[in-house]
Scaffold this motif. Structure first.
Motif, short mmCIF file in Angstrom:
data_model
loop_
_atom_site.label_atom_id
_atom_site.label_comp_id
_atom_site.label_asym_id
_atom_site.label_seq_id
_atom_site.Cartn_x
_atom_site.Cartn_y
_atom_site.Cartn_z
N LYS A 2 0.83 -1.19 0.00
CA LYS A 2 0.00 0.00 0.00
C LYS A 2 0.87 1.24 0.00
CE LYS A 2 -3.69 -2.17 2.54
NZ LYS A 2 -4.35 -2.33 3.80
N ILE A 4 -0.08 5.30 0.55
CA ILE A 4 -1.13 6.26 0.87
C ILE A 4 -0.55 7.66 0.76
CG2 ILE A 4 -2.77 7.02 2.65
CD1 ILE A 4 -3.10 4.03 1.83
N ILE A 29 -6.51 8.45 9.68
CA ILE A 29 -6.16 7.28 8.85
C ILE A 29 -6.57 6.02 9.59
CG2 ILE A 29 -4.27 6.04 7.73
CD1 ILE A 29 -2.85 8.84 7.61
N ILE A 31 -6.54 2.94 8.12
CA ILE A 31 -5.97 1.79 7.41
C ILE A 31 -4.93 1.15 8.32
CG2 ILE A 31 -4.69 1.07 5.36
CD1 ILE A 31 -5.84 3.67 4.02
N VAL A 34 -0.07 0.78 8.35
CA VAL A 34 0.68 1.68 7.49
C VAL A 34 1.41 2.67 8.39
CG1 VAL A 34 -0.81 1.48 5.46
CG2 VAL A 34 -1.26 3.29 7.13
N THR A 51 3.08 3.87 4.07
CA THR A 51 3.12 2.58 3.40
C THR A 51 3.16 1.46 4.43
OG1 THR A 51 4.33 1.23 1.79
CG2 THR A 51 5.65 2.66 3.19
N ASP A 52 2.84 0.27 3.97
CA ASP A 52 2.96 -0.93 4.80
C ASP A 52 4.22 -1.71 4.42
OD1 ASP A 52 2.15 -1.82 2.31
OD2 ASP A 52 0.56 -3.12 3.08
N GLU A 178 -5.27 6.17 -1.87
CA GLU A 178 -4.40 5.01 -1.91
C GLU A 178 -4.04 4.73 -3.35
OE1 GLU A 178 -4.35 0.31 -0.53
OE2 GLU A 178 -5.85 1.67 0.31
N LYS A 180 -1.93 2.35 -6.26
CA LYS A 180 -1.40 1.01 -6.55
C LYS A 180 0.05 1.16 -6.94
CE LYS A 180 -5.49 -1.17 -6.66
NZ LYS A 180 -6.00 -1.47 -5.36
#
Length: 181
Positions: A2, A4, A29, A31, A34, A51-52, A178, A180
């Motif tokens: 991910k 973001i 956030i 999510i 991350v 990011t993750d 987000e 890709k």
């Protein structure tokens, strides 16, 4: 993986852990797993990448990779060519000397949002806008640089990190998208 893009509002702490008196990333956030690749102080606004992926986070935030960071800076006073030259050259800030950077005067971009609360302004002193592009990013560096050349920062917005920018991904403060990757 991910990635973001988040537009951090003014007065928000760039952390997920609770803060006693200010909002944090956790308030915006939702999510899981991350983490921010770099930080912005509470007084600054603008683009944060999250990011993750640990390798991507390292690449974005570590100085060895020299991802350019673009800042739009509203300063107090009229900008001179001498001040711009000083900003662009290595500048001694006492505890370190900055790397050369790009700095130029701009007109206020029309896509910039109003800040709440508004900046302080003195009626008899003009304000100017600068674009400063750094390949490093030390704590409060842009504010310290503009102050060192006699242009106190009134408002600081990070508008870009590497290939990602708020101009090409227009999101308002508190919003995210987000991507890709």
């Amino acid at each position: 993986m991910k990635l973001i893009l988040f537009n951090k509002p003014f007065d928000v702490m760039c952390q997920f852990s609770e803060h006693p008196s200010r909002a944090t990333l956790a308030d915006y956030i939702k999510i899981p797993k991350v983490y921010p690749a770099g930080r912005l102080d509470a007084d600054s606004e603008g683009l944060i990448l999250l990011t993750d992926d640990g390798k991507l986070q390292h690449k974005i935030s570590h100085p060895d990779w020299k991802e350019n960071k673009t800042y739009l800076v509203q300063v107090e006073g009229a900008v001179s060519s001498e001040q711009l030259e000083k900003l662009q050259a290595p500048l001694n800030l006492g505890d370190f000397i900055t790397l050369p950077c790009k700095a130029f005067e701009i007109t206020e971009p029309d896509w910039i949002w109003e800040r709440h609360p508004p900046i302080r302004q003195r009626a008899n002193i003009p304000t100017s806008w600068l674009c400063i592009i750094l390949s490093e990013g030390k704590n409060r560096q842009v504010r310290r640089m503009t102050s060192a050349v006699g242009l106190p920062t009134l408002r600081l917005i990070r508008s870009g990190i590497g290939d990602y920018s708020l101009a090409s991904h227009p999101i308002l403060p508190g919003e995210l998208i987000e991507l890709k990757v």
